[in-house]
Design a protein around this motif. Sequence first.
Motif, mmCIF file in Angstrom:
data_model
loop_
_atom_site.group_PDB
_atom_site.id
_atom_site.type_symbol
_atom_site.label_atom_id
_atom_site.label_comp_id
_atom_site.label_asym_id
_atom_site.label_seq_id
_atom_site.Cartn_x
_atom_site.Cartn_y
_atom_site.Cartn_z
ATOM 1 N N LEU A 132 0.724 -1.301 -0.091
ATOM 2 C CA LEU A 132 -0.057 -0.541 -0.201
ATOM 3 C C LEU A 132 0.424 1.041 0.093
ATOM 4 O O LEU A 132 1.847 0.969 0.587
ATOM 5 C CB LEU A 132 -1.237 0.139 1.107
ATOM 6 N N THR A 133 0.469 2.391 -0.683
ATOM 7 C CA THR A 133 0.983 3.543 -0.623
ATOM 8 C C THR A 133 0.092 5.075 0.273
ATOM 9 O O THR A 133 -0.866 4.938 -0.328
ATOM 10 C CB THR A 133 1.647 4.437 -1.855
ATOM 11 N N GLU A 134 0.172 5.428 0.701
ATOM 12 C CA GLU A 134 -0.605 6.138 0.965
ATOM 13 C C GLU A 134 -0.578 7.682 -0.054
ATOM 14 O O GLU A 134 0.319 8.308 -0.073
ATOM 15 C CB GLU A 134 -0.561 6.996 2.802
ATOM 16 N N ILE A 135 -2.089 7.971 -0.182
ATOM 17 C CA ILE A 135 -2.060 9.231 -1.013
ATOM 18 C C ILE A 135 -2.862 9.362 -0.637
ATOM 19 O O ILE A 135 -3.745 9.969 0.439
ATOM 20 C CB ILE A 135 -3.127 8.465 -2.670
ATOM 21 N N SER A 136 -2.956 11.170 -1.440
ATOM 22 C CA SER A 136 -3.825 12.362 -0.925
ATOM 23 C C SER A 136 -5.693 11.935 -1.499
ATOM 24 O O SER A 136 -5.560 11.184 -1.450
ATOM 25 C CB SER A 136 -3.238 13.655 -2.160
ATOM 26 N N GLN A 137 -6.559 12.633 -1.268
ATOM 27 C CA GLN A 137 -7.716 12.053 -1.533
ATOM 28 C C GLN A 137 -8.089 11.722 -2.465
ATOM 29 O O GLN A 137 -7.459 13.540 -3.393
ATOM 30 C CB GLN A 137 -8.781 13.237 -0.555
ATOM 31 N N PRO A 138 -8.658 11.075 -3.513
ATOM 32 C CA PRO A 138 -8.719 11.596 -4.671
ATOM 33 C C PRO A 138 -9.169 12.450 -5.166
ATOM 34 O O PRO A 138 -10.150 12.371 -4.471
ATOM 35 C CB PRO A 138 -9.703 9.713 -4.733
ATOM 36 N N SER A 139 -9.266 12.527 -6.182
ATOM 37 C CA SER A 139 -9.641 13.909 -6.723
ATOM 38 C C SER A 139 -11.458 13.367 -7.172
ATOM 39 O O SER A 139 -12.065 14.679 -7.037
ATOM 40 C CB SER A 139 -9.622 14.540 -8.498
ATOM 41 N N ASP A 140 -11.872 12.523 -6.963
ATOM 42 C CA ASP A 140 -13.052 11.723 -8.067
ATOM 43 C C ASP A 140 -13.894 11.762 -6.726
ATOM 44 O O ASP A 140 -15.093 10.801 -7.165
ATOM 45 C CB ASP A 140 -13.076 10.665 -9.070
ATOM 46 N N PHE A 141 -13.672 12.021 -5.823
ATOM 47 C CA PHE A 141 -13.879 11.399 -4.071
ATOM 48 C C PHE A 141 -14.721 12.527 -3.720
ATOM 49 O O PHE A 141 -13.279 13.369 -2.826
ATOM 50 C CB PHE A 141 -13.187 10.128 -4.196
ATOM 51 N N TRP A 142 -15.351 13.190 -3.217
ATOM 52 C CA TRP A 142 -15.710 13.767 -1.774
ATOM 53 C C TRP A 142 -16.961 13.238 -1.061
ATOM 54 O O TRP A 142 -18.084 12.676 -1.979
ATOM 55 C CB TRP A 142 -15.579 15.340 -2.199
ATOM 56 N N CYS A 143 -17.516 13.789 -0.298
ATOM 57 C CA CYS A 143 -18.533 13.358 0.407
ATOM 58 C C CYS A 143 -19.622 14.831 1.059
ATOM 59 O O CYS A 143 -19.059 15.535 1.382
ATOM 60 C CB CYS A 143 -18.339 12.862 1.715
ATOM 61 N N GLY A 144 -20.911 14.528 0.496
ATOM 62 C CA GLY A 144 -21.731 15.597 0.574
ATOM 63 C C GLY A 144 -22.818 15.499 1.580
ATOM 64 O O GLY A 144 -22.421 14.547 2.261
ATOM 65 N N GLY A 145 -23.616 16.186 2.192
ATOM 66 C CA GLY A 145 -24.146 16.408 3.166
ATOM 67 C C GLY A 145 -25.448 16.844 3.005
ATOM 68 O O GLY A 145 -26.121 17.357 2.359
ATOM 69 N N GLU A 146 -26.296 15.895 3.343
ATOM 70 C CA GLU A 146 -28.252 16.014 2.985
ATOM 71 C C GLU A 146 -28.774 15.743 4.768
ATOM 72 O O GLU A 146 -28.394 14.796 5.679
ATOM 73 C CB GLU A 146 -28.535 15.004 2.169
ATOM 74 N N PRO A 147 -29.937 16.068 4.657
ATOM 75 C CA PRO A 147 -30.775 16.149 6.261
ATOM 76 C C PRO A 147 -30.710 15.089 6.148
ATOM 77 O O PRO A 147 -31.078 13.584 5.412
ATOM 78 C CB PRO A 147 -32.330 17.168 5.695
ATOM 79 N N TYR A 148 -30.867 14.000 7.422
ATOM 80 C CA TYR A 148 -31.141 12.994 7.692
ATOM 81 C C TYR A 148 -32.551 13.079 8.578
ATOM 82 O O TYR A 148 -34.164 14.303 8.831
ATOM 83 C CB TYR A 148 -30.746 12.269 9.195
ATOM 84 N N PRO A 149 -34.036 11.856 7.184
ATOM 85 C CA PRO A 149 -35.129 12.344 7.608
ATOM 86 C C PRO A 149 -35.734 11.092 8.784
ATOM 87 O O PRO A 149 -36.402 11.102 8.756
ATOM 88 C CB PRO A 149 -35.452 11.891 6.184
ATOM 89 N N GLY A 150 -34.730 10.334 9.046
ATOM 90 C CA GLY A 150 -35.381 9.578 10.239
ATOM 91 C C GLY A 150 -35.842 10.289 11.875
ATOM 92 O O GLY A 150 -35.858 11.551 11.702
ATOM 93 N N PRO A 151 -36.094 9.403 11.922
ATOM 94 C CA PRO A 151 -36.355 9.820 13.968
ATOM 95 C C PRO A 151 -35.351 10.668 14.214
ATOM 96 O O PRO A 151 -34.123 10.086 14.414
ATOM 97 C CB PRO A 151 -36.672 8.514 14.355
ATOM 98 N N GLU A 152 -35.671 11.163 15.131
ATOM 99 C CA GLU A 152 -35.021 12.196 15.985
ATOM 100 C C GLU A 152 -34.009 11.403 17.151
ATOM 101 O O GLU A 152 -34.819 10.906 17.759
ATOM 102 C CB GLU A 152 -35.419 13.386 16.332
ATOM 103 N N VAL A 153 -33.027 11.342 17.427
ATOM 104 C CA VAL A 153 -32.162 10.453 18.410
ATOM 105 C C VAL A 153 -31.854 11.631 19.852
ATOM 106 O O VAL A 153 -30.847 11.999 18.937
ATOM 107 C CB VAL A 153 -31.443 9.639 17.435
ATOM 108 N N ARG A 154 -31.998 11.602 20.746
ATOM 109 C CA ARG A 154 -31.812 11.946 21.582
ATOM 110 C C ARG A 154 -31.171 10.531 23.162
ATOM 111 O O ARG A 154 -31.977 10.170 23.037
ATOM 112 C CB ARG A 154 -32.748 12.959 22.422
ATOM 113 N N LEU A 155 -30.349 11.090 23.697
ATOM 114 C CA LEU A 155 -29.736 10.410 24.813
ATOM 115 C C LEU A 155 -30.269 10.278 26.158
ATOM 116 O O LEU A 155 -30.878 11.903 26.323
ATOM 117 C CB LEU A 155 -28.447 10.294 24.451
#
Length: 233
Positions: A210-233
């Motif tokens: 294995l060789t460590e690399i920078s984050q691949p240019s064709d990968f990134w992670c976006g965000g979106e709202p969670y539509p499920g039930p709210e979780v409270r501890l």
Amino acid sequence: LPRKHWRKIARQALVTFRNPPRVGEEVGKSFLENHSKLKSLMTEVRATDLKLVPRKADDSSSGVPPHQHGAPPVTYMHICETDQFSMGVFLLKSGASIPLHDHPGMHGIGLGRPTGGTQASPPLPPGQVGALRRSMRRSTGEYTEESGPCVLSPDQDNLHQIDAVDGPTAFMDILAPPYDPDDGRDCHYYRVLTEAEAKSTEQKEKEVWLTEISQPSDFWCGGEPYPGPEVRL
């Protein structure tokens, strides 16, 4: 699932990972019992419980990097987070991958819905991008609606790659403790080298370089709202 089941999962995660074993530490009976309870609770979760909308295939991705279209190949739905753990849902478009990456000093439980491939290796010591490391390919598997959770720890199965191999994919993920670059838990990416690249002809079937690399240019992670039930501890 009723809202109280989600609270049970979150509270069990809190109990399980309040004082988890670290790298090289012996795993105690109490941790194993709590970990087993958490896996059992997660096994009951189904895609319908997460209120997920089926993902459409990315018809515009033929040979063109996804980021040029403005739509992330992977998105993340945040459910809840404490100092001890984070819980959320990753969604992969059809054909998308989360590249080979690590979870430094972290435990994890993932529940794939509906399918995904995993490639795992023992943890690697810190290094520089481009450094060459020998590792072991431990497993490759496909996870479906009927599969149980897959588990990683600081000592084992800490590296993996996740692929949406048969249409859009979603998986619920608990990581403990959460990623935190300021506390030495940053995500690193790796590339598997071929034997020729590694300049070795004596590798066994499951040994890889294995060789460590920078984050691949064709990968990134976006965000979106969670539509499920709210979780409270």
